[in-house]
Write an enzyme that holds these catalytic residues in place. Structure first.
Site, PDB file in Angstrom:
ATOM      1  N   GLY A   1     -14.805  -1.353  -5.241  1.00 44.36           N
ATOM      2  CA  GLY A   1     -13.883  -1.378  -3.486  1.00 44.36           C
ATOM      3  C   GLY A   1     -13.186  -2.832  -3.514  1.00 44.36           C
ATOM      4  O   GLY A   1     -13.027  -3.195  -2.711  1.00 44.36           O
TER       5      GLY A   1
ATOM      6  N   PRO B   1     -14.776  -0.848  -9.850  1.00 44.81           N
ATOM      7  CA  PRO B   1     -13.152  -1.061  -9.943  1.00 44.81           C
ATOM      8  C   PRO B   1     -11.920  -0.935  -9.825  1.00 44.81           C
ATOM      9  O   PRO B   1     -11.968  -0.301 -10.797  1.00 44.81           O
ATOM     10  CB  PRO B   1     -13.629  -2.437 -10.382  1.00 44.81           C
ATOM     11  CG  PRO B   1     -13.748  -2.711 -11.706  1.00 44.81           C
ATOM     12  CD  PRO B   1     -14.964  -1.901 -11.514  1.00 44.81           C
ATOM     13  N   GLY B   2     -12.010  -0.138  -8.473  1.00 47.87           N
ATOM     14  CA  GLY B   2     -10.431   1.423  -8.970  1.00 47.87           C
ATOM     15  C   GLY B   2      -9.697  -0.003  -8.451  1.00 47.87           C
ATOM     16  O   GLY B   2      -8.121  -0.364  -9.345  1.00 47.87           O
ATOM     17  N   ARG B   3      -8.609   0.067  -7.251  1.00 46.78           N
ATOM     18  CA  ARG B   3      -7.534  -0.745  -6.992  1.00 46.78           C
ATOM     19  C   ARG B   3      -7.591  -1.964  -7.305  1.00 46.78           C
ATOM     20  O   ARG B   3      -6.337  -2.225  -7.771  1.00 46.78           O
ATOM     21  CB  ARG B   3      -8.486  -0.949  -5.197  1.00 46.78           C
ATOM     22  CG  ARG B   3      -6.773  -1.412  -4.532  1.00 46.78           C
ATOM     23  CD  ARG B   3      -7.612  -1.773  -2.728  1.00 46.78           C
ATOM     24  NE  ARG B   3      -8.148  -0.583  -2.275  1.00 46.78           N
ATOM     25  CZ  ARG B   3      -7.095   0.494  -2.428  1.00 46.78           C
ATOM     26  NH1 ARG B   3      -6.338   0.766  -1.894  1.00 46.78           N
ATOM     27  NH2 ARG B   3      -8.974   1.531  -1.359  1.00 46.78           N
TER      28      ARG B   3
ATOM     29  N   TYR C   1      -3.436   7.040   6.027  1.00 44.44           N
ATOM     30  CA  TYR C   1      -4.197   6.067   6.017  1.00 44.44           C
ATOM     31  C   TYR C   1      -3.729   4.624   7.104  1.00 44.44           C
ATOM     32  O   TYR C   1      -4.422   3.452   7.594  1.00 44.44           O
ATOM     33  CB  TYR C   1      -5.270   4.851   5.760  1.00 44.44           C
ATOM     34  CG  TYR C   1      -5.608   5.538   4.331  1.00 44.44           C
ATOM     35  CD1 TYR C   1      -7.051   6.747   3.607  1.00 44.44           C
ATOM     36  CD2 TYR C   1      -4.732   5.801   2.924  1.00 44.44           C
ATOM     37  CE1 TYR C   1      -7.523   7.532   3.059  1.00 44.44           C
ATOM     38  CE2 TYR C   1      -5.804   6.541   1.768  1.00 44.44           C
ATOM     39  CZ  TYR C   1      -6.822   7.000   1.631  1.00 44.44           C
ATOM     40  OH  TYR C   1      -7.305   7.833   1.225  1.00 44.44           O
TER      41      TYR C   1
ATOM     42  N   CYS D   1       9.831  16.481   5.596  1.00 52.36           N
ATOM     43  CA  CYS D   1       9.553  16.583   6.899  1.00 52.36           C
ATOM     44  C   CYS D   1       8.840  17.560   7.638  1.00 52.36           C
ATOM     45  O   CYS D   1       7.879  17.573   7.882  1.00 52.36           O
ATOM     46  CB  CYS D   1      10.201  18.264   7.147  1.00 52.36           C
ATOM     47  SG  CYS D   1      11.006  19.516   8.233  1.00 52.36           S
TER      48      CYS D   1
ATOM     49  N   TYR E   1      -3.934   4.460  -6.420  1.00 53.21           N
ATOM     50  CA  TYR E   1      -3.667   5.937  -5.408  1.00 53.21           C
ATOM     51  C   TYR E   1      -2.058   5.625  -4.580  1.00 53.21           C
ATOM     52  O   TYR E   1      -1.817   6.305  -3.785  1.00 53.21           O
ATOM     53  CB  TYR E   1      -4.952   5.256  -4.069  1.00 53.21           C
ATOM     54  CG  TYR E   1      -5.767   5.001  -4.190  1.00 53.21           C
ATOM     55  CD1 TYR E   1      -7.054   6.035  -5.142  1.00 53.21           C
ATOM     56  CD2 TYR E   1      -6.608   4.010  -4.161  1.00 53.21           C
ATOM     57  CE1 TYR E   1      -8.447   5.881  -5.389  1.00 53.21           C
ATOM     58  CE2 TYR E   1      -8.096   3.703  -4.929  1.00 53.21           C
ATOM     59  CZ  TYR E   1      -8.558   4.421  -5.556  1.00 53.21           C
ATOM     60  OH  TYR E   1      -9.884   3.818  -5.902  1.00 53.21           O
TER      61      TYR E   1
HETATM   62  N1  LLP Z   1     -16.429   4.745  -7.870  1.00 45.94           N
HETATM   63  C1  LLP Z   1     -16.624   5.932  -6.678  1.00 45.94           C
HETATM   64  C2  LLP Z   1     -17.973   6.234  -7.041  1.00 45.94           C
HETATM   65  C3  LLP Z   1     -15.365   5.887  -6.217  1.00 45.94           C
HETATM   66  O1  LLP Z   1     -15.294   6.884  -5.513  1.00 45.94           O
HETATM   67  C4  LLP Z   1     -14.235   4.699  -5.767  1.00 45.94           C
HETATM   68  C5  LLP Z   1     -12.852   5.284  -5.232  1.00 45.94           C
HETATM   69  C6  LLP Z   1     -14.209   3.847  -6.463  1.00 45.94           C
HETATM   70  C7  LLP Z   1     -15.557   3.830  -8.115  1.00 45.94           C
HETATM   71  C8  LLP Z   1     -13.281   3.351  -6.476  1.00 45.94           C
HETATM   72  O2  LLP Z   1     -12.587   2.236  -5.963  1.00 45.94           O
HETATM   73  P1  LLP Z   1     -11.681   0.875  -5.297  1.00 45.94           P
HETATM   74  O3  LLP Z   1     -12.017   0.172  -6.269  1.00 45.94           O
HETATM   75  O4  LLP Z   1     -10.758   1.959  -5.837  1.00 45.94           O
HETATM   76  O5  LLP Z   1     -12.867   0.268  -4.285  1.00 45.94           O
HETATM   77  N2  LLP Z   1      -6.839   7.014  -0.932  1.00 45.94           N
HETATM   78  C9  LLP Z   1      -7.628   5.727  -0.645  1.00 45.94           C
HETATM   79  C10 LLP Z   1      -9.033   4.721  -1.873  1.00 45.94           C
HETATM   80  C11 LLP Z   1     -10.010   6.066  -1.971  1.00 45.94           C
HETATM   81  C12 LLP Z   1     -11.384   5.642  -2.603  1.00 45.94           C
HETATM   82  C13 LLP Z   1     -12.128   6.715  -3.489  1.00 45.94           C
HETATM   83  N3  LLP Z   1     -12.827   6.445  -4.153  1.00 45.94           N
HETATM   84  C14 LLP Z   1      -6.920   4.267  -0.789  1.00 45.94           C
HETATM   85  O6  LLP Z   1      -5.470   4.761  -0.653  1.00 45.94           O
HETATM   86  O7  LLP Z   1      -6.950   3.395   0.245  1.00 45.94           O
END
Ligand code: LLP
Length: 414
Positions: free
Chosen positions: A227, A271-273, A313, A343, A373
């Site tokens: 997150g 962490p993803g983002r 979003y 469209c 994403y």
């Molecule tokens: N772990 C779990 C269990 C998750 O569901 C997620 C993201 C993460 C880790 C990684 O979260 P991050 O560090 O990336 O915030 N599509 C949306 C974000 C959806 C995130 C879903 N889960 C966007 O484009 O903002």
């Protein structure tokens, strides 16, 4: 700042016009340098205790990016058989993959069991299914710590209003099911939501999870989720997420836990983002400039099929305009809406945005911070093939890392 891509030498001396001449538009362009820098930073979130960062690959599953994560020594979490398959193909050993699914069928759980991949169960119902499939096995459970956070209600994944995790009041039932199937609960995990720039809710959720952890004996790992945010308003000089301050505030919470728990589990985050968002821009062509009832629209080939975040979003992505490969000056600005070629009236990349005066057909729109994403949420809506992805390597070489989809690819499914 007038231009981010110029300030950081994003294209490493390559002219973006030469790149799109070769690969077309729209195209995702990644920076290997930025990818590695962010992955190195997440690997250091906890240094005092055993720790691994699990890159959450739903943010971006390009195989080359997964291989970069592998080479940086970080682990990964996966959400589906597709993501696990990609990770195995990238060369991740099973021990470095954590399966964190939600409401999956027996085939997906069985895939993880057959491949020896540690799995977290997100409900009592899924734990029961897992127990039936893998009696005597080892698994984790996802706890809902009662606190959520995120940039939009659609990305808040903990607290009382979401579908995720097992509530604290149901923990005794976890032990009943574990006993029934002789399961070992090796770990607990949580994820409170996506994109926060202030660490307070996350730290509170860490404290809550660690309090709850005392109810589990001999945990091998505790995973705090992902997150961490990134600055999407770069052109307005937004500051980065303060990782150093976060680390300083996290450590005493861990100290207290380690002292009272009696053993030191492996700590993890997901962490993803943070790993990938800033490593990509999208280049798209301006195909039309028009006025509608006094409003100015710039029409590009970056539709909501290419980048859905703004329509889904209301997310903000900075946009630079490049002419002959160079950013236009931001000294004189006017109000413009930038849209795609889909469209839908919601197909807007930026609504009423202050952008350089005099944008013309043939200019390139360069959309920042699209590595998370972005491609992973692309679609073929309006039967538009998905874009290509290229990587600018650390040495400045431009490499195709996923070819553009073709109309023939779309037809193959019929
Ligand atoms: N772990 C779990 C269990 C998750 O569901 C997620 C993201 C993460 C880790 C990684 O979260 P991050 O560090 O990336 O915030 N599509 C949306 C974000 C959806 C995130 C879903 N889960 C966007 O484009 O903002």
């Amino acid at each position: 700042m007038n231009s981010y891509v110029e300030a950081v030498n994003y294209f490493k001396g390559n002219n973006p016009e030469d790149i799109v001449k070769q690969y077309g538009t729209p195209v995702y362009m990644y920076s290997e340098e930025k990818l590695r820098k962010q992955m190195k930073a997440v690997a250091q979130v906890i240094t005092k205790y055993p720790y691994t960062a699990n890159y959450s690959v739903k943010a971006n599953t390009n195989l080359e990016i997964l291989k970069i994560a592998l080479s940086e020594g970080i682990n990964c979490d996966a959400m589906s058989v597709g993501e696990m398959t990609l990770l195995l193909k990238a060369g991740f050993p099973k021990e470095r993959i954590f399966f964190v699914p939600n409401n999956v069928g027996v085939e997906e759980l069985q895939f993880a069991i057959d491949n020896g991949i540690m799995t977290s169960l997100d409900s009592l119902s899924q734990l029961e299914t897992y127990g039936e499939l893998n009696p005597g096995g080892k698994c984790a459970v996802r706890i809902n710590p009662g606190v959520g956070a995120g940039h939009h209600e659609k990305v808040v994944t903990a607290g009382k209003k979401t579908k995720f995790g097992i509530a604290e009041e149901d923990i005794d039932k976890i032990f009943e099911i574990a006993k029934k199937y002789n399961l070992t609960i090796a770990g607990i995990n949580q994820h409170i939501g996506s994109l926060f720039m202030q660490p307070d809710p996350y730290l509170q959720a860490v404290s809550n999870l660690l309090r709850i952890a005392h109810r589990f004996e001999n945990l091998e790992f505790i995973d705090f989720g992902g997150g961490y945010g990134i600055p999407y308003h770069k052109l307005d000089d937004e500051a980065e997420y303060d990782m150093e301050d976060f680390k300083k505030r996290l450590e005493p919470i861990l100290d207290e836990f380690v002292e009272s728990y009696g053993s030191t589990p492996l700590f993890k985050s997901e962490p993803g983002r943070y790993c990938v968002a800033e490593s990509s821009v999208i280049l798209g062509r301006v195909h039309a400039v028009k006025q509608n009832s006094g409003k100015k629209y710039v029409g590009t080939d970056i539709g909501m099929n290419v980048l859905v975040r703004p329509s889904m979003y209301d997310s903000w992505h900075d946009i630079e305009i490049l002419r002959d490969g160079k950013p236009l000056s931001r000294e004189n600005l006017e109000e413009i809406s930038v849209c795609g070629n889909i469209c839908e009236s919601g197909d807007l990349l930026a609504k009423d945005r202050q952008l350089p005066v005099g944008i013309e057909k043939g200019d390139l729109a360069c959309v920042l911070d699209t590595g998370a994403y972005g491609y992973s949420m692309c679609s073929t809506y309006n039967s538009r093939p998905r874009p290509a992805e290229v990587l600018i390597t650390e040495s400045g070489e431009v490499k195709l890392i996923r070819r553009r989809e073709t109309i023939e690819d779309l037809m193959k499914l019929f």
